[in-house]
Design a protein around this motif. Structure first.
Motif, PDB file in Angstrom:
ATOM      1  N   ARG A  42       0.805  -1.224   0.000  1.00 58.06           N
ATOM      2  CA  ARG A  42       0.000   0.000   0.000  1.00 58.06           C
ATOM      3  C   ARG A  42       0.839   1.276   0.000  1.00 58.06           C
ATOM      4  O   ARG A  42       0.294   2.372   0.040  1.00 58.06           O
ATOM      5  N   LEU A  43       2.168   1.145  -0.036  1.00 57.32           N
ATOM      6  CA  LEU A  43       3.028   2.324  -0.065  1.00 57.32           C
ATOM      7  C   LEU A  43       2.989   2.937  -1.465  1.00 57.32           C
ATOM      8  O   LEU A  43       3.366   2.293  -2.441  1.00 57.32           O
ATOM      9  N   THR A  44       2.533   4.174  -1.555  1.00 54.28           N
ATOM     10  CA  THR A  44       2.220   4.782  -2.851  1.00 54.28           C
ATOM     11  C   THR A  44       2.832   6.174  -2.975  1.00 54.28           C
ATOM     12  O   THR A  44       2.743   6.988  -2.062  1.00 54.28           O
ATOM     13  N   LEU A  45       3.438   6.421  -4.116  1.00 53.06           N
ATOM     14  CA  LEU A  45       3.958   7.737  -4.474  1.00 53.06           C
ATOM     15  C   LEU A  45       2.937   8.404  -5.376  1.00 53.06           C
ATOM     16  O   LEU A  45       2.435   7.778  -6.318  1.00 53.06           O
ATOM     17  N   ALA A  46       2.588   9.661  -5.109  1.00 55.23           N
ATOM     18  CA  ALA A  46       1.527  10.300  -5.878  1.00 55.23           C
ATOM     19  C   ALA A  46       1.823  11.763  -6.167  1.00 55.23           C
ATOM     20  O   ALA A  46       2.474  12.453  -5.379  1.00 55.23           O
ATOM     21  N   ALA A  47       1.328  12.219  -7.328  1.00 60.83           N
ATOM     22  CA  ALA A  47       1.314  13.634  -7.693  1.00 60.83           C
ATOM     23  C   ALA A  47      -0.135  14.098  -7.584  1.00 60.83           C
ATOM     24  O   ALA A  47      -1.044  13.449  -8.120  1.00 60.83           O
TER      25      ALA A  47
ATOM     26  N   SER B  10      -1.245  11.334 -10.844  1.00 64.18           N
ATOM     27  CA  SER B  10      -0.404  10.194 -11.178  1.00 64.18           C
ATOM     28  C   SER B  10      -0.022   9.510  -9.873  1.00 64.18           C
ATOM     29  O   SER B  10       0.198  10.175  -8.858  1.00 64.18           O
ATOM     30  N   SER B  11       0.041   8.182  -9.874  1.00 64.23           N
ATOM     31  CA  SER B  11       0.444   7.463  -8.668  1.00 64.23           C
ATOM     32  C   SER B  11       1.144   6.171  -9.056  1.00 64.23           C
ATOM     33  O   SER B  11       0.958   5.651 -10.158  1.00 64.23           O
ATOM     34  N   ARG B  12       1.946   5.670  -8.133  1.00 63.79           N
ATOM     35  CA  ARG B  12       2.678   4.429  -8.394  1.00 63.79           C
ATOM     36  C   ARG B  12       2.946   3.706  -7.078  1.00 63.79           C
ATOM     37  O   ARG B  12       3.371   4.313  -6.094  1.00 63.79           O
ATOM     38  N   ASP B  13       2.693   2.401  -7.077  1.00 64.31           N
ATOM     39  CA  ASP B  13       3.034   1.545  -5.948  1.00 64.31           C
ATOM     40  C   ASP B  13       4.545   1.393  -5.923  1.00 64.31           C
ATOM     41  O   ASP B  13       5.149   0.931  -6.892  1.00 64.31           O
TER      42      ASP B  13
ATOM     43  N   LEU C 100       4.222  10.795  -0.425  1.00 64.55           N
ATOM     44  CA  LEU C 100       4.364   9.346  -0.262  1.00 64.55           C
ATOM     45  C   LEU C 100       3.427   8.960   0.869  1.00 64.55           C
ATOM     46  O   LEU C 100       3.503   9.524   1.974  1.00 64.55           O
ATOM     47  N   PHE C 101       2.523   8.015   0.603  1.00 71.01           N
ATOM     48  CA  PHE C 101       1.535   7.661   1.616  1.00 71.01           C
ATOM     49  C   PHE C 101       1.240   6.167   1.601  1.00 71.01           C
ATOM     50  O   PHE C 101       1.541   5.472   0.630  1.00 71.01           O
ATOM     51  N   ARG C 102       0.674   5.680   2.700  1.00 73.12           N
ATOM     52  CA  ARG C 102       0.201   4.298   2.780  1.00 73.12           C
ATOM     53  C   ARG C 102      -1.316   4.311   2.624  1.00 73.12           C
ATOM     54  O   ARG C 102      -2.025   4.849   3.465  1.00 73.12           O
TER      55      ARG C 102
ATOM     56  N   LYS D 175      -6.403   7.669  -2.651  1.00 72.70           N
ATOM     57  CA  LYS D 175      -6.123   9.078  -2.386  1.00 72.70           C
ATOM     58  C   LYS D 175      -5.436   9.226  -1.035  1.00 72.70           C
ATOM     59  O   LYS D 175      -5.822   8.571  -0.063  1.00 72.70           O
ATOM     60  N   PRO D 176      -4.422  10.096  -0.964  1.00 71.65           N
ATOM     61  CA  PRO D 176      -3.735  10.288   0.314  1.00 71.65           C
ATOM     62  C   PRO D 176      -4.597  11.040   1.324  1.00 71.65           C
ATOM     63  O   PRO D 176      -5.126  12.110   1.021  1.00 71.65           O
ATOM     64  N   GLU D 177      -4.736  10.467   2.499  1.00 69.20           N
ATOM     65  CA  GLU D 177      -5.398  11.138   3.613  1.00 69.20           C
ATOM     66  C   GLU D 177      -4.304  11.679   4.537  1.00 69.20           C
ATOM     67  O   GLU D 177      -3.168  11.214   4.522  1.00 69.20           O
ATOM     68  N   SER D 178      -4.667  12.655   5.368  1.00 70.62           N
ATOM     69  CA  SER D 178      -3.662  13.259   6.251  1.00 70.62           C
ATOM     70  C   SER D 178      -3.044  12.226   7.189  1.00 70.62           C
ATOM     71  O   SER D 178      -1.852  12.306   7.519  1.00 70.62           O
ATOM     72  N   THR D 179      -3.817  11.250   7.617  1.00 69.71           N
ATOM     73  CA  THR D 179      -3.305  10.235   8.531  1.00 69.71           C
ATOM     74  C   THR D 179      -2.483   9.165   7.809  1.00 69.71           C
ATOM     75  O   THR D 179      -1.817   8.363   8.466  1.00 69.71           O
TER      76      THR D 179
END
Length: 233
Positions: free
Chosen positions: A50-55, A68-71, A131-133, A140-144
């Motif tokens: 679930r570790l994801t890099l996103a724009a 854009s996102s990528r695992d 970078l989010f889990r 979608k990245p949440e603050s937590t």
């Protein structure tokens, strides 16, 4: 048949043939514009699926949009780098979106002191990176969920411009220069040796050739006093 009638029929026939040839020719495709490829580094991080890099960008009502996102964590162990591609058509649509392309003075510089923008009417549209889990699986990245971010941005300006402003507490002064169109804008912070707790921030467009240099993701920090260097809390 009269000569005038024959000539008329020949003209009509020629027009039909020309029209047929024109409609039969395929329309040329628009020229291919390659995507923007950006490289990222970050501290060693436990890798999981679930570790994801996103724009991301922000739209109406501050709604978050994933461009854009990528695992980057599906192989186990630890990971400390990744890459994202920003497609040309996505950027072209974004720069025309009035929810993103807004006044720099009333947007990015809102609430700050001693704001000077030249020209004052410039509009900008920004892409941010995180970078989010993705623990809830919604993409979608949440603050937590955020692990690291960066103060570097990919920014569109409708005209070249310069600016400066100060933080409301007077501790930081920021200056920047951006080119027209899309560019990678690097965030740098210097702390003066003469005056304690005084910071000088720059946010400048870098040459396209330098966009291949990695963007460093770090723990969340105050962008007006920190670059988020590795190990800095």
């Amino acid at each position: 048949m009269r000569i005038s009638q024959k000539r008329t029929l020949q003209a009509v026939g020629g027009s039909v043939m020309l029209l047929t040839l024109l409609t039969a020719c395929p329309r040329p495709y628009p020229p291919f514009v390659p995507p923007v490829n950006l490289n990222f580094t970050f501290p060693d991080t436990a890798a999981d699926a679930r570790l994801t890099l996103a724009a991301i960008s922000f739209g109406t009502g501050n709604a978050l949009n994933v461009l854009s996102s990528r695992d980057v964590g599906g192989f186990g162990g630890t990971v400390n780098q990744g890459m994202l591609s920003l497609e040309a058509n996505v950027l072209a649509d974004l720069q025309k979106n009035p929810a993103c392309l807004t006044s720099f003075k009333d947007g990015e510089a809102r609430g700050l002191s001693a704001v000077v923008v030249t020209p004052e009417t410039v509009k900008t549209c920004n892409v941010y990176f995180t970078l989010f889990r993705d623990t809830n699986g919604n993409g979608k990245p949440e603050s937590t969920e955020e692990v690291f971010n960066t103060h570097d941005i990919y920014s569109y300006a409708d005209t070249p411009f310069t600016y400066s402003f100060a933080s409301t507490d007077g501790k930081s002064v920021e200056n920047g220069k951006r080119v027209a169109g899309w560019s990678l804008v690097r965030h740098e912070v210097l702390q003066t040796s003469v005056t304690a707790a005084q910071y000088r921030v720059t946010m400048n467009s870098i040459p396209t050739a330098d966009e291949a240099l990695p963007i460093y993701l770090h723990e969340n920090t105050d962008r007006l006093i920190s670059m988020g260097l590795e190990g800095l809390k």
